[in-house]
Design a protein around this motif. Structure first.
Motif, PDB file in Angstrom:
ATOM      1  N   SER A   1      38.503  39.557  45.956  1.00  0.00           N
ATOM      2  CA  SER A   1      38.885  38.290  45.319  1.00  0.00           C
ATOM      3  C   SER A   1      39.660  38.551  44.033  1.00  0.00           C
ATOM      4  CB  SER A   1      37.640  37.447  45.023  1.00  0.00           C
ATOM      5  OG  SER A   1      36.965  37.134  46.218  1.00  0.00           O
ATOM      6  N   ALA A   2      39.196  39.528  43.255  1.00  0.00           N
ATOM      7  CA  ALA A   2      39.883  39.861  41.996  1.00  0.00           C
ATOM      8  C   ALA A   2      41.259  40.463  42.274  1.00  0.00           C
ATOM      9  CB  ALA A   2      39.039  40.828  41.184  1.00  0.00           C
ATOM     10  N   ALA A   3      41.341  41.275  43.332  1.00  0.00           N
ATOM     11  CA  ALA A   3      42.634  41.866  43.694  1.00  0.00           C
ATOM     12  C   ALA A   3      43.608  40.783  44.152  1.00  0.00           C
ATOM     13  CB  ALA A   3      42.441  42.912  44.785  1.00  0.00           C
ATOM     14  N   ASP A   4      43.084  39.787  44.871  1.00  0.00           N
ATOM     15  CA  ASP A   4      43.929  38.657  45.289  1.00  0.00           C
ATOM     16  C   ASP A   4      44.484  37.909  44.079  1.00  0.00           C
ATOM     17  OD1 ASP A   4      43.529  39.203  47.970  1.00  0.00           O
ATOM     18  OD2 ASP A   4      41.853  37.792  48.183  1.00  0.00           O
ATOM     19  N   GLU A   5      43.717  37.925  42.981  1.00  0.00           N
ATOM     20  CA  GLU A   5      44.144  37.258  41.739  1.00  0.00           C
ATOM     21  C   GLU A   5      44.982  38.194  40.856  1.00  0.00           C
ATOM     22  OE1 GLU A   5      43.445  34.084  40.550  1.00  0.00           O
ATOM     23  OE2 GLU A   5      42.601  33.585  42.516  1.00  0.00           O
ATOM     24  N   ARG A   6      45.325  39.369  41.395  1.00  0.00           N
ATOM     25  CA  ARG A   6      46.132  40.378  40.686  1.00  0.00           C
ATOM     26  C   ARG A   6      45.412  40.959  39.470  1.00  0.00           C
ATOM     27  NH1 ARG A   6      51.659  38.082  39.103  1.00  0.00           N
ATOM     28  NH2 ARG A   6      50.378  36.320  38.469  1.00  0.00           N
ATOM     29  N   MET A   7      44.081  40.984  39.533  1.00  0.00           N
ATOM     30  CA  MET A   7      43.303  41.542  38.429  1.00  0.00           C
ATOM     31  C   MET A   7      42.636  42.860  38.796  1.00  0.00           C
ATOM     32  SD  MET A   7      41.495  38.512  36.339  1.00  0.00           S
ATOM     33  CE  MET A   7      42.467  37.273  35.493  1.00  0.00           C
TER      34      MET A   7
ATOM     35  N   PHE B   1      38.818  38.244  33.121  1.00  0.00           N
ATOM     36  CA  PHE B   1      38.827  39.646  33.541  1.00  0.00           C
ATOM     37  C   PHE B   1      37.623  40.406  32.990  1.00  0.00           C
ATOM     38  CE2 PHE B   1      39.901  44.096  32.687  1.00  0.00           C
ATOM     39  CZ  PHE B   1      40.155  44.533  33.983  1.00  0.00           C
ATOM     40  N   LEU B   2      37.320  40.211  31.709  1.00  0.00           N
ATOM     41  CA  LEU B   2      36.209  40.940  31.092  1.00  0.00           C
ATOM     42  C   LEU B   2      34.895  40.605  31.780  1.00  0.00           C
ATOM     43  CD1 LEU B   2      35.143  42.805  28.867  1.00  0.00           C
ATOM     44  CD2 LEU B   2      34.951  40.797  27.384  1.00  0.00           C
ATOM     45  N   VAL B   3      34.650  39.311  32.005  1.00  0.00           N
ATOM     46  CA  VAL B   3      33.405  38.895  32.664  1.00  0.00           C
ATOM     47  C   VAL B   3      33.362  39.423  34.090  1.00  0.00           C
ATOM     48  CG1 VAL B   3      32.183  36.886  33.597  1.00  0.00           C
ATOM     49  CG2 VAL B   3      32.975  36.884  31.227  1.00  0.00           C
ATOM     50  N   PHE B   4      34.491  39.312  34.790  1.00  0.00           N
ATOM     51  CA  PHE B   4      34.516  39.821  36.168  1.00  0.00           C
ATOM     52  C   PHE B   4      34.182  41.308  36.218  1.00  0.00           C
ATOM     53  CE2 PHE B   4      37.264  42.574  38.664  1.00  0.00           C
ATOM     54  CZ  PHE B   4      36.626  42.469  39.893  1.00  0.00           C
ATOM     55  N   LEU B   5      34.856  42.106  35.372  1.00  0.00           N
ATOM     56  CA  LEU B   5      34.702  43.556  35.463  1.00  0.00           C
ATOM     57  C   LEU B   5      33.283  43.989  35.101  1.00  0.00           C
ATOM     58  CD1 LEU B   5      36.167  46.180  36.117  1.00  0.00           C
ATOM     59  CD2 LEU B   5      36.722  46.411  33.697  1.00  0.00           C
ATOM     60  N   LEU B   6      32.711  43.399  34.045  1.00  0.00           N
ATOM     61  CA  LEU B   6      31.349  43.750  33.653  1.00  0.00           C
ATOM     62  C   LEU B   6      30.353  43.351  34.737  1.00  0.00           C
ATOM     63  CD1 LEU B   6      31.390  42.759  29.870  1.00  0.00           C
ATOM     64  CD2 LEU B   6      31.236  45.063  30.811  1.00  0.00           C
ATOM     65  N   TYR B   7      30.520  42.156  35.280  1.00  0.00           N
ATOM     66  CA  TYR B   7      29.612  41.695  36.332  1.00  0.00           C
ATOM     67  C   TYR B   7      29.773  42.537  37.585  1.00  0.00           C
ATOM     68  CZ  TYR B   7      27.146  38.505  39.450  1.00  0.00           C
ATOM     69  OH  TYR B   7      26.266  37.964  40.353  1.00  0.00           O
TER      70      TYR B   7
END
Length: 452
Positions: A302-308, A85-91
């Motif tokens: 993609s992140a929303a599909d992963e519930r993030m 999650f941290l890497v996804f959100l920062l990127y």
């Protein structure tokens, strides 16, 4: 028996890697580097070496971990879902910031035809916001056209910049270059560190190089080599083009320009040729922005599909475009444009680039550090392990130095975003059953200990 689709060889993959990186990241750099002087070109040496180390690290990680998610999936191997999650959100945020910087580049070149766009900070900001929304709305038609437009328009930057690297030397003046070398009296170390963030900006995107491993003939050999050769090829073009332009256009004139490559061609040939280059750069920026707007919305989906991520990012129209997510991102990017208003267009560009670099290299460090556990799990040979650790250590130390070189305000912004990411994660964590079960075990253990 159906014939297997032909896979890419080393040369083809190397070419794709170089083209993916070049895009619109280069076209405002000569102006910002000229503000320091030609001594800032020394930053390319550090950045080229660091970027090749980062590219190699991602190539290796892509071999050991081929799950969807790229850097986020790598981070998950070492840090679990919180790392993902941290890497996804920062990127994700770095892409949003980068889009605003691309918008600034486009406005800079448009200002050559419409000078009022650069007349005041407010006019520049409004121009950027209009471009952001035009490219957002243009994506409502879905992915079918977006990809084709981006793959075509990127050549509006690559061809003029690549040509300048070769033919520009016929107009190169050692006298002009010498006068531009160190107008502010910087030390060698200061000159080398002066534009680290700006030069790294031009290489952002190399993390996508390992994503094509499944379409390569010999991924274990070709992916690392293509990452290195592609990054090296882009570095050569970057270094040659930004060096030769310092010997064509006087430094004071270059530092004030809102369209440096168009200005160089105007000096070499005529104002008409310079205007043509300006138009090509505008088209390339708009095509790049169009593609990145869709990419970031798809990343959010993609992140929303992963519930993030919020569920509204998953909603798409009949043509496959995540419109709700695009509108939200358009608002976020408009706010970023407003928050970074600066006295000049180039200063706003530099502020955005520094912040984009900070939010990008933090994921670099986190995901690359996971390569160690990947190799341990895969049981690689001792020689391979040592080589990879040595290269990745260089990549992570360079990334840390790039954080430092980005400046206090950009690092502060990155740290605030990281703090918010952990706050958000606290609310998302219970969604994942593994985490919930672990929490339950801890609670049961604590209850048992209390009972004793």
């Amino acid at each position: 028996m159906a014939e297997q689709p032909k896979k890419m060889n080393l040369v083809q993959l190397t070419f794709i890697v170089a083209v993916n990186m070049m895009g619109s990241g280069i076209i405002m750099l000569p102006t910002n580097m000229a503000k320091v002087g030609a001594i800032s070109l020394l930053s390319w040496i550090v950045t080229a070496l660091g970027s090749m180390a980062i590219a190699y690290g991602f190539a290796q990680a892509g071999i050991f971990n081929q799950r969807p998610g790229g850097m986020s999936a790598y981070a998950e191997d070492a840090y679990g879902k919180s790392g993902y999650f941290l890497v996804f959100l920062l990127y994700f945020l770095s892409l949003a910031i980068g889009n605003v910087a691309i918008g600034i580049s486009a406005v800079g070149y448009l200002a050559s035809f419409f000078p009022w766009l650069a007349s005041t900070p407010v006019a520049t900001c409004l121009g950027v916001i209009v471009l952001l929304w035009l490219t957002t709305v243009a994506n409502f038609g879905g992915p079918s056209v977006t990809g084709r437009i981006g793959s075509f328009t990127v050549w509006g930057v690559i061809i003029p910049v690549g040509m300048l690297s070769i033919i520009g030397w016929f107009w190169f003046s050692p006298t002009i270059f010498a006068a531009a070398w160190n107008p502010h009296g910087l030390s060698l170390a200061e000159g080398m560190g002066s534009s680290i963030a700006l030069t790294l900006w031009a290489f952002l995107g190399m993390e996508s190089a390992a994503q094509n491993s499944s379409a390569v003939e010999n991924p274990k050999r070709d992916v690392p080599l293509a990452c290195l050769f592609g990054t090296l090829g882009a570095a050569v073009v970057y270094i040659l083009s930004t060096t030769v332009i310092q010997g064509i256009v006087p430094n004071e004139e270059l530092a004030k320009s809102t369209g440096p490559f168009g200005l160089a061609y105007a000096h070499m040939f005529s104002p008409v040729v310079g205007s043509i280059i300006m138009i090509l750069a505008i088209v390339a920026c708009l095509g790049s922005l169009l593609g990145w707007q869709f990419t970031i919305a798809q990343t959010g989906k993609s992140a929303a599909d992963e519930r993030m991520f919020p569920a509204f990012f998953t909603k798409v129209n009949s043509m496959g475009a995540p419109i709700t997510g695009m509108i939200v991102l358009g608002i976020v990017q408009s706010l970023l444009a407003l928050m970074t208003i600066s006295p000049t267009l180039s200063e706003q560009f530099a502020a955005l680039v520094n912040l984009a670099v900070v939010t990008n290299v933090l994921p670099y460090i986190i995901s690359l550090s996971a390569l160690i556990i990947m190799m341990k799990t895969a049981g690689v040979s001792q020689g391979k392990y040592r080589l990879n650790v040595a290269v990745v250590l260089v990549a992570m130390l360079y990334s840390t130095y790039a954080l430092y070189a980005s400046g206090h305000s950009a690092v502060m912004g990155g740290m605030l975003v990281t703090a918010l990411a952990f706050i958000i994660w606290g609310f998302i964590a219970p969604r994942f059953s593994a985490n919930t079960q672990t929490a339950g075990k801890f609670a049961s253990t604590a209850h048992g200990l209390a009972a004793e």
